[in-house]
Scaffold this active site. Structure first.
Site, mmCIF file in Angstrom:
data_model
loop_
_atom_site.group_PDB
_atom_site.id
_atom_site.type_symbol
_atom_site.label_atom_id
_atom_site.label_comp_id
_atom_site.label_asym_id
_atom_site.label_seq_id
_atom_site.Cartn_x
_atom_site.Cartn_y
_atom_site.Cartn_z
ATOM 1 N N ASP A 67 112.116 -26.451 42.640
ATOM 2 C CA ASP A 67 111.958 -25.244 43.444
ATOM 3 C C ASP A 67 110.491 -24.889 43.658
ATOM 4 O OD1 ASP A 67 111.624 -24.633 40.749
ATOM 5 O OD2 ASP A 67 113.437 -23.442 40.616
ATOM 6 N N ASN A 136 119.687 -15.340 33.221
ATOM 7 C CA ASN A 136 120.928 -14.987 33.917
ATOM 8 C C ASN A 136 121.788 -16.216 34.210
ATOM 9 O OD1 ASN A 136 119.474 -16.281 35.857
ATOM 10 N ND2 ASN A 136 119.432 -14.601 37.334
ATOM 11 N N HIS A 138 120.747 -19.048 35.661
ATOM 12 C CA HIS A 138 120.385 -19.863 36.826
ATOM 13 C C HIS A 138 119.842 -21.226 36.410
ATOM 14 C CE1 HIS A 138 116.009 -18.082 37.210
ATOM 15 N NE2 HIS A 138 116.005 -19.148 36.428
ATOM 16 N N GLU A 143 120.859 -18.570 41.728
ATOM 17 C CA GLU A 143 121.143 -17.320 41.027
ATOM 18 C C GLU A 143 122.643 -17.067 40.927
ATOM 19 O OE1 GLU A 143 118.638 -16.457 39.588
ATOM 20 O OE2 GLU A 143 117.034 -15.572 40.768
HETATM 21 C C1 F6R Z 1 111.907 -23.693 37.119
HETATM 22 C C2 F6R Z 1 113.306 -23.353 37.285
HETATM 23 C C3 F6R Z 1 113.961 -22.285 36.490
HETATM 24 C C4 F6R Z 1 113.555 -22.250 35.029
HETATM 25 C C5 F6R Z 1 114.227 -21.078 34.307
HETATM 26 C C6 F6R Z 1 113.789 -20.958 32.857
HETATM 27 O O1 F6R Z 1 111.543 -24.732 37.996
HETATM 28 O O2 F6R Z 1 113.910 -23.929 38.107
HETATM 29 O O3 F6R Z 1 115.358 -22.451 36.588
HETATM 30 O O4 F6R Z 1 113.902 -23.452 34.414
HETATM 31 O O5 F6R Z 1 113.928 -19.887 34.956
HETATM 32 O O6 F6R Z 1 112.449 -20.596 32.819
HETATM 33 P P1 F6R Z 1 111.632 -20.590 31.441
HETATM 34 O O7 F6R Z 1 111.559 -22.005 31.010
HETATM 35 O O8 F6R Z 1 110.296 -20.036 31.815
HETATM 36 O O9 F6R Z 1 112.406 -19.735 30.503
#
Ligand code: F6R
Length: 253
Positions: A67, A136, A138, A143
Protein backbone atom coordinates in the site's frame (compact mmCIF):
# COMPACT_ATOMS: atom_id res chain seq x y z
CA UNK A 1 -2.08 -22.57 8.86
CA UNK A 2 1.08 -22.79 10.94
CA UNK A 3 1.12 -20.69 14.09
CA UNK A 4 4.48 -20.08 15.72
CA UNK A 5 4.88 -18.26 19.02
CA UNK A 6 8.13 -16.32 19.18
CA UNK A 7 9.65 -15.43 22.52
CA UNK A 8 10.13 -11.75 21.71
CA UNK A 9 10.25 -9.24 18.85
CA UNK A 10 13.85 -10.20 17.93
CA UNK A 11 12.92 -13.87 17.77
CA UNK A 12 9.81 -13.13 15.66
CA UNK A 13 11.90 -11.06 13.25
CA UNK A 14 14.72 -13.62 13.02
CA UNK A 15 12.25 -16.43 12.28
CA UNK A 16 10.52 -14.29 9.65
CA UNK A 17 13.88 -13.41 8.07
CA UNK A 18 14.76 -17.11 7.80
CA UNK A 19 11.52 -17.74 5.91
CA UNK A 20 12.07 -14.81 3.53
CA UNK A 21 15.75 -15.67 3.00
CA UNK A 22 14.84 -19.34 2.48
CA UNK A 23 12.33 -18.30 -0.17
CA UNK A 24 15.05 -16.34 -2.01
CA UNK A 25 17.61 -19.16 -1.73
CA UNK A 26 15.10 -21.62 -3.17
CA UNK A 27 13.87 -19.26 -5.88
CA UNK A 28 16.32 -16.40 -6.54
CA UNK A 29 13.81 -14.60 -8.79
CA UNK A 30 11.09 -14.62 -6.15
CA UNK A 31 8.32 -12.06 -6.18
CA UNK A 32 7.90 -10.74 -2.63
CA UNK A 33 4.99 -8.76 -1.22
CA UNK A 34 6.22 -6.20 1.31
CA UNK A 35 4.59 -4.52 4.28
CA UNK A 36 5.52 -1.33 6.12
CA UNK A 37 4.75 -0.17 9.68
CA UNK A 38 6.54 -0.99 12.92
CA UNK A 39 6.17 -4.77 12.78
CA UNK A 40 8.55 -5.67 9.91
CA UNK A 41 11.30 -3.16 10.79
CA UNK A 42 13.57 -5.72 12.40
CA UNK A 43 12.79 -8.29 9.72
CA UNK A 44 14.25 -5.84 7.20
CA UNK A 45 17.24 -5.16 9.46
CA UNK A 46 17.91 -8.88 9.72
CA UNK A 47 17.62 -9.40 5.96
CA UNK A 48 20.11 -6.55 5.43
CA UNK A 49 22.48 -8.31 7.84
CA UNK A 50 22.11 -11.62 6.00
CA UNK A 51 22.73 -9.80 2.71
CA UNK A 52 25.86 -8.09 4.06
CA UNK A 53 27.33 -10.99 6.01
CA UNK A 54 26.28 -14.04 4.02
CA UNK A 55 25.63 -12.51 0.61
CA UNK A 56 21.88 -13.06 0.32
CA UNK A 57 21.36 -11.88 -3.24
CA UNK A 58 18.39 -9.71 -4.24
CA UNK A 59 19.42 -8.98 -7.84
CA UNK A 60 16.70 -11.17 -9.31
CA UNK A 61 14.07 -10.44 -6.65
CA UNK A 62 10.99 -8.36 -7.45
CA UNK A 63 8.94 -6.65 -4.74
CA UNK A 64 5.41 -5.28 -4.60
CA UNK A 65 4.40 -3.18 -1.63
CA UNK A 66 0.98 -3.62 -0.12
CA UNK A 67 0.00 0.00 0.00
CA UNK A 68 0.83 3.70 -0.20
CA UNK A 69 -0.81 6.87 1.11
CA UNK A 70 -2.59 9.02 -1.45
CA UNK A 71 -1.28 12.56 -1.67
CA UNK A 72 2.23 11.97 -0.32
CA UNK A 73 5.11 12.30 -2.79
CA UNK A 74 7.70 9.55 -2.57
CA UNK A 75 10.29 11.96 -1.10
CA UNK A 76 7.99 12.60 1.88
CA UNK A 77 9.48 10.90 4.92
CA UNK A 78 6.06 9.53 5.88
CA UNK A 79 5.44 7.90 2.51
CA UNK A 80 5.81 4.15 2.33
CA UNK A 81 8.09 4.63 -0.66
CA UNK A 82 10.51 6.58 1.57
CA UNK A 83 10.14 4.00 4.35
CA UNK A 84 11.04 1.08 2.07
CA UNK A 85 14.14 2.73 0.58
CA UNK A 86 15.27 4.09 3.93
CA UNK A 87 14.77 0.92 5.95
CA UNK A 88 15.52 -1.72 3.33
CA UNK A 89 16.09 -1.17 -0.37
CA UNK A 90 19.00 1.28 -0.07
CA UNK A 91 20.96 -1.33 1.87
CA UNK A 92 20.52 -4.39 -0.34
CA UNK A 93 21.37 -5.09 -3.97
CA UNK A 94 17.83 -5.08 -5.36
CA UNK A 95 17.41 -3.49 -8.80
CA UNK A 96 15.33 -0.28 -8.81
CA UNK A 97 13.33 -1.50 -11.81
CA UNK A 98 12.21 -4.54 -9.80
CA UNK A 99 10.63 -2.44 -7.04
CA UNK A 100 6.91 -1.72 -7.27
CA UNK A 101 5.08 0.61 -4.85
CA UNK A 102 1.73 2.22 -5.70
CA UNK A 103 2.15 5.83 -6.79
CA UNK A 104 0.48 8.00 -4.14
CA UNK A 105 0.60 11.04 -6.44
CA UNK A 106 -1.02 9.40 -9.45
CA UNK A 107 -3.45 11.52 -11.47
CA UNK A 108 -5.41 8.43 -12.49
CA UNK A 109 -6.04 6.25 -9.45
CA UNK A 110 -8.12 3.66 -11.27
CA UNK A 111 -5.48 3.17 -13.94
CA UNK A 112 -2.72 3.00 -11.30
CA UNK A 113 -4.62 0.26 -9.45
CA UNK A 114 -5.35 -1.74 -12.59
CA UNK A 115 -1.79 -1.59 -13.83
CA UNK A 116 -0.48 -2.58 -10.38
CA UNK A 117 -2.50 -5.80 -10.47
CA UNK A 118 -1.48 -6.34 -14.08
CA UNK A 119 2.22 -5.98 -13.18
CA UNK A 120 1.84 -8.53 -10.38
CA UNK A 121 0.27 -10.96 -12.84
CA UNK A 122 2.96 -10.29 -15.46
CA UNK A 123 5.63 -11.21 -12.90
CA UNK A 124 3.89 -14.52 -12.29
CA UNK A 125 2.12 -13.57 -9.03
CA UNK A 126 3.46 -13.05 -5.53
CA UNK A 127 5.47 -15.97 -4.15
CA UNK A 128 5.58 -14.78 -0.55
CA UNK A 129 3.53 -11.97 0.93
CA UNK A 130 4.63 -10.44 4.24
CA UNK A 131 1.77 -8.97 6.30
CA UNK A 132 1.31 -7.08 9.54
CA UNK A 133 -2.10 -6.69 11.13
CA UNK A 134 -3.82 -3.46 12.16
CA UNK A 135 -5.47 -3.01 15.57
CA UNK A 136 -8.80 -3.21 13.74
CA UNK A 137 -7.85 -6.41 11.86
CA UNK A 138 -6.86 -4.76 8.60
CA UNK A 139 -4.28 -6.30 6.30
CA UNK A 140 -2.76 -3.90 3.81
CA UNK A 141 -5.24 -1.06 4.16
CA UNK A 142 -8.24 -3.34 3.77
CA UNK A 143 -10.33 -1.88 6.53
CA UNK A 144 -13.24 -3.60 8.33
CA UNK A 145 -16.26 -4.29 6.10
CA UNK A 146 -14.04 -4.61 3.05
CA UNK A 147 -15.28 -6.58 0.06
CA UNK A 148 -13.22 -9.77 -0.01
CA UNK A 149 -13.26 -9.76 -3.83
CA UNK A 150 -11.45 -6.41 -4.07
CA UNK A 151 -8.24 -6.12 -6.07
CA UNK A 152 -5.90 -3.10 -5.77
CA UNK A 153 -8.09 -0.08 -5.06
CA UNK A 154 -8.46 3.33 -3.42
CA UNK A 155 -9.23 3.07 0.30
CA UNK A 156 -10.73 5.51 2.76
CA UNK A 157 -8.80 4.91 5.97
CA UNK A 158 -10.68 3.97 9.11
CA UNK A 159 -10.76 6.41 12.04
CA UNK A 160 -8.82 3.83 14.12
CA UNK A 161 -6.15 3.54 11.43
CA UNK A 162 -5.86 7.34 11.14
CA UNK A 163 -5.39 7.50 14.92
CA UNK A 164 -2.77 4.72 14.85
CA UNK A 165 -0.90 6.36 11.96
CA UNK A 166 -0.93 9.77 13.62
CA UNK A 167 2.03 8.72 15.79
CA UNK A 168 4.27 9.38 12.79
CA UNK A 169 2.89 12.85 11.92
CA UNK A 170 3.21 16.26 13.63
CA UNK A 171 -0.49 17.13 13.47
CA UNK A 172 -3.72 15.17 12.93
CA UNK A 173 -4.39 17.27 9.80
CA UNK A 174 -1.27 15.90 8.13
CA UNK A 175 -2.35 12.25 8.52
CA UNK A 176 -3.53 10.99 5.11
CA UNK A 177 -7.17 9.93 4.90
CA UNK A 178 -6.86 7.87 1.71
CA UNK A 179 -4.51 5.25 0.35
CA UNK A 180 -4.05 2.78 -2.46
CA UNK A 181 -3.98 -0.79 -1.23
CA UNK A 182 -3.74 -4.26 -2.69
CA UNK A 183 -7.17 -5.81 -2.18
CA UNK A 184 -7.95 -8.99 -0.30
CA UNK A 185 -8.22 -10.86 -3.61
CA UNK A 186 -4.73 -9.71 -4.60
CA UNK A 187 -3.35 -10.78 -1.21
CA UNK A 188 -5.16 -14.13 -1.25
CA UNK A 189 -3.61 -14.93 -4.65
CA UNK A 190 -0.12 -14.91 -3.10
CA UNK A 191 1.29 -18.43 -3.07
CA UNK A 192 2.52 -18.13 0.52
CA UNK A 193 1.68 -15.68 3.26
CA UNK A 194 3.72 -14.72 6.29
CA UNK A 195 1.68 -12.84 8.90
CA UNK A 196 3.51 -11.16 11.78
CA UNK A 197 2.02 -9.78 14.98
CA UNK A 198 3.87 -8.15 17.82
CA UNK A 199 2.83 -6.31 20.99
CA UNK A 200 0.09 -6.80 23.54
CA UNK A 201 -2.19 -4.39 21.67
CA UNK A 202 -2.48 -7.01 18.90
CA UNK A 203 -3.50 -9.88 21.22
CA UNK A 204 -7.24 -9.41 20.87
CA UNK A 205 -7.29 -8.88 17.13
CA UNK A 206 -4.93 -11.73 16.23
CA UNK A 207 -7.09 -14.04 18.33
CA UNK A 208 -10.21 -12.86 16.48
CA UNK A 209 -8.50 -13.21 13.11
CA UNK A 210 -7.30 -16.76 13.67
CA UNK A 211 -9.95 -18.36 15.87
CA UNK A 212 -13.27 -16.55 15.35
CA UNK A 213 -15.39 -16.81 12.24
CA UNK A 214 -14.38 -15.39 8.88
CA UNK A 215 -15.92 -11.96 8.63
CA UNK A 216 -15.29 -8.74 6.67
CA UNK A 217 -15.35 -6.98 10.05
CA UNK A 218 -11.95 -8.58 10.74
CA UNK A 219 -10.36 -8.56 7.26
CA UNK A 220 -7.39 -10.73 8.36
CA UNK A 221 -9.81 -13.55 9.22
CA UNK A 222 -10.00 -14.39 5.49
CA UNK A 223 -6.47 -15.79 5.81
CA UNK A 224 -8.04 -18.85 7.46
CA UNK A 225 -9.02 -19.86 3.92
CA UNK A 226 -5.53 -19.55 2.44
CA UNK A 227 -3.70 -22.81 2.05
CA UNK A 228 -0.17 -21.71 2.95
CA UNK A 229 -0.06 -19.22 5.80
CA UNK A 230 2.59 -19.01 8.49
CA UNK A 231 1.74 -16.76 11.42
CA UNK A 232 4.55 -15.71 13.75
CA UNK A 233 3.19 -14.14 16.89
CA UNK A 234 5.41 -12.58 19.50
CA UNK A 235 4.72 -13.80 23.06
CA UNK A 236 2.74 -10.80 24.36
CA UNK A 237 0.53 -10.72 21.24
CA UNK A 238 -0.08 -14.46 21.67
CA UNK A 239 -1.49 -14.41 25.18
CA UNK A 240 -5.05 -15.25 24.06
CA UNK A 241 -3.84 -17.82 21.51
CA UNK A 242 -1.92 -20.04 23.87
CA UNK A 243 -4.92 -21.81 25.48
CA UNK A 244 -6.42 -22.39 22.01
CA UNK A 245 -3.19 -23.89 20.70
CA UNK A 246 -2.99 -26.19 23.74
CA UNK A 247 -6.58 -27.32 23.08
CA UNK A 248 -5.71 -28.08 19.46
CA UNK A 249 -2.69 -30.09 20.57
CA UNK A 250 -4.76 -31.97 23.13
CA UNK A 251 -7.31 -32.98 20.51
CA UNK A 252 -4.49 -33.96 18.18
CA UNK A 253 -5.28 -31.40 15.49
C1 F6R B 1 1.54 -1.61 6.12
C2 F6R B 1 0.23 -2.23 6.19
C3 F6R B 1 -0.55 -2.30 7.45
C4 F6R B 1 0.28 -2.63 8.68
C5 F6R B 1 -0.59 -2.61 9.94
C6 F6R B 1 0.22 -2.86 11.21
O1 F6R B 1 2.05 -1.68 4.81
O2 F6R B 1 -0.23 -2.65 5.19
O3 F6R B 1 -1.56 -3.27 7.30
O4 F6R B 1 0.88 -3.88 8.53
O5 F6R B 1 -1.23 -1.39 10.06
O6 F6R B 1 1.06 -1.78 11.42
P1 F6R B 1 2.19 -1.82 12.56
O7 F6R B 1 3.15 -2.86 12.13
O8 F6R B 1 2.77 -0.45 12.54
O9 F6R B 1 1.49 -2.16 13.82
Amino acid sequence: MRIVIAKDYEDMSARAARIVAGQIYLKPNSVLGMATGSTPLMLYKELIRVHQEVGLDFTEVTTFNLDEYLGLPKEDEQSYNYYMFHHFFNQINIKKENIYIPDGMTKDIELECKSYDRQIQKKGGIDLQVLGIGNNGHIGFNEPDIKFEATTHKVKLDEETIQANSRFFNTMEEVPRFAISMGIKTIMHAKKILLLASGENKAEVIHQALFNGITPEVPASILQLHQDVTVIVEESAAKLLKPKLQDLQRTGI
